[in-house]
Write a protein that holds these residues in place. Sequence first.
Motif, mmCIF file in Angstrom:
data_model
loop_
_atom_site.group_PDB
_atom_site.id
_atom_site.type_symbol
_atom_site.label_atom_id
_atom_site.label_comp_id
_atom_site.label_asym_id
_atom_site.label_seq_id
_atom_site.Cartn_x
_atom_site.Cartn_y
_atom_site.Cartn_z
ATOM 1 N N LYS A 189 63.168 24.816 36.074
ATOM 2 C CA LYS A 189 63.089 24.538 37.461
ATOM 3 C C LYS A 189 61.818 24.077 37.800
ATOM 4 O O LYS A 189 61.277 23.162 38.780
ATOM 5 C CB LYS A 189 63.740 25.416 38.276
ATOM 6 N N TYR A 190 60.837 24.868 37.223
ATOM 7 C CA TYR A 190 59.398 24.720 37.698
ATOM 8 C C TYR A 190 58.486 24.193 36.433
ATOM 9 O O TYR A 190 59.004 24.090 35.248
ATOM 10 C CB TYR A 190 58.806 26.306 38.070
ATOM 11 N N ASP A 191 57.087 23.898 36.867
ATOM 12 C CA ASP A 191 56.278 23.203 36.062
ATOM 13 C C ASP A 191 56.153 24.187 34.867
ATOM 14 O O ASP A 191 56.103 23.578 33.615
ATOM 15 C CB ASP A 191 54.972 22.840 36.719
ATOM 16 N N SER A 214 62.493 34.080 37.395
ATOM 17 C CA SER A 214 61.044 33.462 37.580
ATOM 18 C C SER A 214 60.337 34.559 38.215
ATOM 19 O O SER A 214 60.861 35.503 38.324
ATOM 20 C CB SER A 214 61.316 32.121 38.112
#
Length: 296
Positions: free
Chosen positions: A176-178, A125
């Motif tokens: 895991k993230y938007d 990420s």
Amino acid sequence: MTGDSQFTPKPLSASEYALALFEPSDNVAVLLRNRRTGQTVQRITTAETVASPEFQSSLRRENSAGADIFIGMNPIKDGAYSRTKSNIREIRHLYLDLDTNGHEAVESIRNSPEVPAPNFILDTSPDKHQVVWRVEGLDQKQAESMLRTMDDQFGGDPAATDSTRVLRLPGFANKKYDEEFVVQVLHESNQVYHSRDFMVQEDSPDTSRHLGDKSGRRLSQGHKSQSEQDWAYAKRALARGDDPALVIQRIADFRADDKQDPEYYAQHTVAKAQAQIENNNDHVQPEIAERIDVKR
């Protein structure tokens, strides 16, 4: 830092990465964790199967449905159906999970005379990376000691210092993230390293692990269980100022496949660590002293 001057770095697909990590006949663990449904599924199969078009297609479907995709870093014994330490056949890799100041940490590793050039660097990420070295001749105790020491030195995630760890499989979106981020890997070396190639001083149960205070407390020599390691990690992370919510999430993620309620377990562990820090320090930072409500 020793390197492979004749090797040209190149990106790898998920299939290429699996076969670069393992021999085709090696048994490996693939973990799927869907945060939307709360479901975690693990499959142990050969690296050749993992790399096959059919298996990759099934992983893409699961990833599209919300699952994060991980692969174990060490081969599993024949006939084993779980990813426990006793089922690890041999140590094949050392690794670091760099989720704080990732770019700086990677450059520090690349320029360090104490560790060899990584074999693989994953971008998991923005500004977060995972670094992997191929090794041979290490037993689990040696490997985990070196993992803890490198983690301390380069600022990795202490939860990623055991031989059963799974890391992300490239080519799949990080859910895991938007905002989704497709994990990528760069193959930087074909070298296989030995313990002598790592100049870092190995950790041991007798090594002092400071909590950021002046007491210089040590972990007890009997500190071996995973729960005790989780608690010790929580204390170290809180004492250096990490957000308690982030510490909870890290522990919950790490224990998701062996705890019935990993979120509650992580909350309880962090609350216990906070209480211990408060009892042993006269001046505790407000964000550390703030208690977390533990709810079932």
